[in-house]
Design an enzyme around this catalytic site. Structure first.
Site, PDB file in Angstrom:
ATOM      1  CB  SER A 147      -0.859  -0.015   1.263  1.00 40.28           C
ATOM      2  OG  SER A 147      -1.535   1.203   1.436  1.00 40.28           O
ATOM      3  CE1 TYR A 160      -3.904  -2.123   5.235  1.00 37.42           C
ATOM      4  CE2 TYR A 160      -3.201   0.132   4.798  1.00 37.42           C
ATOM      5  CZ  TYR A 160      -3.676  -1.079   4.350  1.00 37.42           C
ATOM      6  OH  TYR A 160      -3.914  -1.257   3.003  1.00 37.42           O
TER       7      TYR A 160
END
Ligand SMILES: NC(=O)c1ccc[n+]([C@@H]2O[C@H](COP(=O)([O-])OP(=O)(O)OC[C@H]3O[C@@H](n4cnc5c(N)ncnc54)[C@H](OP(=O)(O)O)[C@@H]3O)[C@@H](O)[C@H]2O)c1
Length: 240
Positions: A147, A160
């Site tokens: 990401s 995350y």
């Protein structure tokens, strides 16, 4: 010369292939003629996705498999079952992932463990289980979906970010290992910004600040089409 193989003869595993980015990857691979096993926790979601794609293609190319990437025994069953059926696993797309939005001060052990086990530890275990099969066939592509949050930290999702940064570090070590042992196995990492997983049909426009998921699939197919000796490292795709 490194071994090549047409996509029509390849078998792929896409974790989280029932929804979002994973579903789009699955559609593209199946349309190109690959057999695609989609694996995640919700069997009804997987079944529906497989039925819809197979109906569109008028062929059975997508196969649902219920598994939880946090469960080591299920990882082994998945890999063994796929290999027993097709005698090869050519593409592994590590796409399953989630975020638990807890700030630095709010992080719970449970939230941290869920994110790390899903986004990082599960990937490591799945790769470790698939690798001997890819090496035996001297062919494979491993695609990791990290990401933008694997490159930059964001205050609302620290666990995350840590997992996606960690995934890139793991993938770099994996790539270096493949190089050292001379394996015909490539490692690609996607680091997308916001991808619109609600407006996914070709004619739909993405929300402001998001990219259309078709850009992910086009890039995947391009990356896979490159020569076997070409390393396309982190693929950063952001909305302009
Ligand atoms: N959309 C974005 O803007 C964006 C941006 C950057 C990166 N990403 C990354 O892209 C990947 C796909 O995300 P998405 O946006 O397409 O969201 P999504 O539709 O929620 O996809 C996540 C997938 O992961 C699966 N999953 C979650 N926990 C799992 C577990 N324990 N075991 C097996 N599978 C599990 C889910 O299926 P089940 O619930 O059925 O298990 C789901 O299909 C993720 O890794 C995400 O971090 C997304």
């Amino acid at each position: 010369m490194a071994r090549t193989k047409p996509l029509t003869e390849q078998v792929a595993i896409v974790t989280g292939g029932g929804t979002g980015i994973g579903r789009a990857f699955t559609e593209a691979l199946a349309a190109a003629g690959a057999q695609v096993v989609i694996a995640s926790r919700r069997p009804e979601v997987l079944r529906r996705t497989a039925d819809e794609i197979n109906a569109t293609l008028n062929a059975e190319r997508v196969f649902p498999y219920e598994f939880d990437i946090r469960n080591r025994a299920r990882i082994e069953e998945l890999v063994n079952d796929v290999f027993a059926r097709w005698q090869s696993i050519d593409v592994l797309i590590n796409n399953s992932g989630l975020a638990v939005p807890e700030t630095i001060e709010e992080i719970t052990d449970e939230g941290w463990d869920t994110v790390m086990e899903t986004n990082l530890r599960g990937v490591m275990q799945l790769v470790r289980t698939v690798l001997p099969h890819m090496r035996r066939n001297d062919f494979g592509d491993i695609v990791n979906v990290s990401s933008q949050a694997g490159k930059h930290g964001y205050a609302d999702v620290p666990s995350y970010c840590a997992s996606k940064f960690g995934l890139l570090g793991y993938a770099e070590a994996l790539r270096d290992h493949m190089r050292k042992i001379g394996a015909n196995i490539r490692v690609f990492n996607f680091c997308p910004g916001l991808v619109d997983v609600e407006n996914t049909r070709p004619e739909q426009t993405s929300r402001e600040g998001f990219i259309h998921v078709a850009n992910m699939t086009r890039t995947l197919m391009y990356a896979l089409s490159l020569d076997r000796n070409v390393v396309l490292e982190d693929i950063n795709l952001y909305a302009r």
